[in-house]
Scaffold this active site. Sequence first.
Site, PDB file in Angstrom:
ATOM      1  N   ASP A  26       0.946  -1.317  -0.020  1.00 48.28           N
ATOM      2  CA  ASP A  26       0.101   0.000   0.099  1.00 48.28           C
ATOM      3  C   ASP A  26       0.774   1.064  -0.062  1.00 48.28           C
ATOM      4  O   ASP A  26       1.996   1.153   0.850  1.00 48.28           O
ATOM      5  CB  ASP A  26      -0.806   0.007   1.322  1.00 48.28           C
ATOM      6  CG  ASP A  26      -1.701   1.285   1.472  1.00 48.28           C
ATOM      7  OD1 ASP A  26      -2.035   1.859   0.413  1.00 48.28           O
ATOM      8  OD2 ASP A  26      -2.232   1.416   2.601  1.00 48.28           O
ATOM      9  N   ASN A  28      -0.566   4.548  -0.052  1.00 48.25           N
ATOM     10  CA  ASN A  28      -1.385   5.770   0.407  1.00 48.25           C
ATOM     11  C   ASN A  28      -2.107   5.728   1.947  1.00 48.25           C
ATOM     12  O   ASN A  28      -2.955   6.556   2.176  1.00 48.25           O
ATOM     13  CB  ASN A  28      -2.192   6.346  -0.815  1.00 48.25           C
ATOM     14  CG  ASN A  28      -3.310   5.251  -0.677  1.00 48.25           C
ATOM     15  OD1 ASN A  28      -3.195   4.259  -0.350  1.00 48.25           O
ATOM     16  ND2 ASN A  28      -4.242   5.771  -1.667  1.00 48.25           N
ATOM     17  N   ASP A  30      -4.445   3.760   2.846  1.00 48.75           N
ATOM     18  CA  ASP A  30      -5.973   3.221   2.769  1.00 48.75           C
ATOM     19  C   ASP A  30      -6.033   1.674   3.117  1.00 48.75           C
ATOM     20  O   ASP A  30      -6.857   1.164   3.066  1.00 48.75           O
ATOM     21  CB  ASP A  30      -6.683   3.603   1.772  1.00 48.75           C
ATOM     22  CG  ASP A  30      -6.078   2.837   0.252  1.00 48.75           C
ATOM     23  OD1 ASP A  30      -5.233   2.041   0.518  1.00 48.75           O
ATOM     24  OD2 ASP A  30      -6.809   2.924  -0.666  1.00 48.75           O
ATOM     25  N   ASP A  34      -1.622  -1.032  -3.924  1.00 42.98           N
ATOM     26  CA  ASP A  34      -1.838  -0.385  -5.150  1.00 42.98           C
ATOM     27  C   ASP A  34      -0.627  -0.278  -6.065  1.00 42.98           C
ATOM     28  O   ASP A  34       0.324  -0.888  -5.908  1.00 42.98           O
ATOM     29  CB  ASP A  34      -2.388   0.892  -4.621  1.00 42.98           C
ATOM     30  CG  ASP A  34      -1.542   1.780  -3.723  1.00 42.98           C
ATOM     31  OD1 ASP A  34      -0.183   1.669  -4.074  1.00 42.98           O
ATOM     32  OD2 ASP A  34      -1.919   2.183  -2.647  1.00 42.98           O
ATOM     33  N   HIS A 333      -3.098 -17.085  -5.696  1.00 42.45           N
ATOM     34  CA  HIS A 333      -4.047 -16.193  -5.015  1.00 42.45           C
ATOM     35  C   HIS A 333      -5.249 -17.191  -4.540  1.00 42.45           C
ATOM     36  O   HIS A 333      -6.050 -16.717  -3.702  1.00 42.45           O
ATOM     37  CB  HIS A 333      -4.382 -14.920  -5.510  1.00 42.45           C
ATOM     38  CG  HIS A 333      -5.220 -15.380  -6.711  1.00 42.45           C
ATOM     39  ND1 HIS A 333      -4.647 -15.900  -7.962  1.00 42.45           N
ATOM     40  CD2 HIS A 333      -6.504 -15.135  -7.193  1.00 42.45           C
ATOM     41  CE1 HIS A 333      -5.426 -16.325  -8.738  1.00 42.45           C
ATOM     42  NE2 HIS A 333      -6.617 -15.677  -8.663  1.00 42.45           N
ATOM     43  N   ASP A 334      -5.528 -18.504  -5.217  1.00 39.85           N
ATOM     44  CA  ASP A 334      -6.636 -19.233  -4.893  1.00 39.85           C
ATOM     45  C   ASP A 334      -6.191 -20.446  -4.011  1.00 39.85           C
ATOM     46  O   ASP A 334      -7.099 -21.180  -3.627  1.00 39.85           O
ATOM     47  CB  ASP A 334      -7.290 -19.657  -6.373  1.00 39.85           C
ATOM     48  CG  ASP A 334      -7.589 -18.752  -6.852  1.00 39.85           C
ATOM     49  OD1 ASP A 334      -8.264 -17.654  -6.589  1.00 39.85           O
ATOM     50  OD2 ASP A 334      -7.690 -18.861  -8.397  1.00 39.85           O
TER      51      ASP A 334
HETATM   52  C1  GLC Z   1     -10.355 -17.641 -11.042  1.00 33.87           C
HETATM   53  C2  GLC Z   1      -9.480 -16.763 -10.419  1.00 33.87           C
HETATM   54  C3  GLC Z   1     -10.288 -16.862  -8.950  1.00 33.87           C
HETATM   55  C4  GLC Z   1     -11.707 -16.149  -9.075  1.00 33.87           C
HETATM   56  C5  GLC Z   1     -12.598 -16.897 -10.400  1.00 33.87           C
HETATM   57  C6  GLC Z   1     -13.594 -16.212 -11.034  1.00 33.87           C
HETATM   58  O1  GLC Z   1     -10.155 -19.063 -10.576  1.00 33.87           O
HETATM   59  O2  GLC Z   1      -8.186 -17.359 -10.190  1.00 33.87           O
HETATM   60  O3  GLC Z   1      -9.692 -15.989  -7.917  1.00 33.87           O
HETATM   61  O4  GLC Z   1     -12.260 -16.289  -7.756  1.00 33.87           O
HETATM   62  O5  GLC Z   1     -11.604 -17.279 -11.392  1.00 33.87           O
HETATM   63  O6  GLC Z   1     -13.068 -15.160 -11.609  1.00 33.87           O
HETATM   64 CA    CA Z   2      -3.412   1.939  -1.301  1.00 36.33          CA
END
Ligand code: GLC
Ligand code: CA
Length: 558
Positions: A26, A28, A30, A34, A333-334
């Site tokens: 981050d 700024n 918040d 970003d 991220h999943d």
């Molecule tokens: C993919 C992305 C996931 C998202 C999903 C719907 O699996 O990696 O993060 O929630 O698609 O777009």
């Molecule tokens: Ca920010």
Amino acid sequence: MKLADIKREWWKEAIVYQIYPRSFQDSNGDGIGDLRGIINRLDYIASLGVQVVWLNPIYSSPNDDNGYDISDYRNIMAEFGTMEDFEELLAGFHARGIKVVMDLVVNHTSDEHEWFKQSRSSRDNPYRDYYHWWPAEKGTPPRRWSYFDEEANAWRYDEQTDAYYLHYFARKQPDLNWENPKLRAEIYDMMHYWFKNGIDGFRMDVITFISKHEDWPDFGDENQGSKMIDRYAEGPRLHEYLHEMNREVLQHYDIMTVAEGPGTHTHNVLDLVDEDRQELNMNYHFDHNNIGVGERFIMNDDFQNLVKFKQVMSEWDEALSQKGWNTVYFGNHDFPRMVTRWGNDAPPWREASSKLLTTYLLSMRGTPYYYMGDELGMNNIKFDNIEDYRDLMTINWYHLTKAEGGDLDKFMASHKICARDNARTPVQWDSTAHGGFTTGTPWIKVNPNFTNINAAVQEDDANSPLNFFRRMASLRSDNLTLIYGAYELLLAEDENLYVFSRSLDDEKLLVVLNFSCDEQNLHVGNVKDVLINNYSDLMLSEGYLTLQGWQALILKLA
Ligand code: GLC
Ligand code: CA
């Protein structure tokens, strides 16, 4: 394997580093990462020795699913910055020799996208056919499962036109109708727009789902729940669309493409990535991450079954050994943090096992996709309370389980290990408040272990996971055997050791990984050189190796 027979490509030789902008830095106060935050960390990223960065979606979005619900494909999310910030970021990466891959999310948009607002407004609106509608007078639509829906139902009734719309993901993520040639043309146009802006490729979100079975069959009881994923991935016009996309857009640029491929398996992956078919360059699958994980991410005893893991990874290598090109990844991220999922995140083993996993990812054949923070050995936060979660997937599944009278303790225990938010806690930069991620209140809690697991302390420690990552990245980038060499699995049935060779021309390397806390012995024969070792000592005598817990080695054989 001979180098002379190989078609070299920059995207086969690259290490891809994934940035989830919301949780990176981050700038700024918040509490939300970003673009300027990434700009401030460009030198750090360059110092890792990676060649490509993949950014999760940064387009305008109401953030129901953290940017995977796009309301304007040609603008930057207000929380992340402006188009000027993006241009500066792109130029900053390019100046450091790093290419930039963006997320392409075209299976669905946000319900706040102008197309959907038009589409839902009346049955004869010109945008009506940009989405899938089922008029209520036809009765209840055939069962379709939704990942994120509060009732797991992918059809949502909309009063305004007395019809249901389709959403494989959240209610705020209606699925686009690829049958409509006007929609396809708009998407190709948008892709040209980003390529002309200078980006170097796309990671294509759930791209295997874009073609629907337009005769809307009932998939039957045997295909309900997440089993429907394989049905979603076999839409009859998928390959026709991707070939068209290739001809209309992709072939005109020196770029890379990678499918996020739910429903891809070794028997069908070549349909996507066989170069002669002119569709996509690469695909990433879920087969290894699905080991030991059931419906709604409830774990079972197979969770860290190494024999199964080796089998899956070796079959995938084999499937793409003649044509196409493989990818390898643990976290993104999943998925949970790799050290929690595949290593051992208890203090005595966390560093060694994360270095071992780094060694593995960067010594397999296939382009590695490496998730931010894994180079620091960051591990799962393991929330105790449902209130701490931000991900709609966990929250909606929790409520579904509760409504069904299911076992919530079991749910919470499994999600400490499997929930997506474990990967989304902010990157731990230093030991100041919130790990240096923000001066404000972070949008999701920072793992309290930031005081000892952070980039600043690791920078000064030659043996840190961070500096090990840098060594391993440069070893891979400089060694064509690690990139292109043939892969052969040894000791397939061993429950603790993952041993494989990589060979190219006259060079033969042996990768030896002890996926356990116990010492292991192995005969390796004549060793010419040790290319990397995640411990400072090596117990090797007369061709016999004794490996310490989670020790990882790459040996050059005579
Ligand atoms: C993919 C992305 C996931 C998202 C999903 C719907 O699996 O990696 O993060 O929630 O698609 O777009
Ligand atoms: Ca920010």
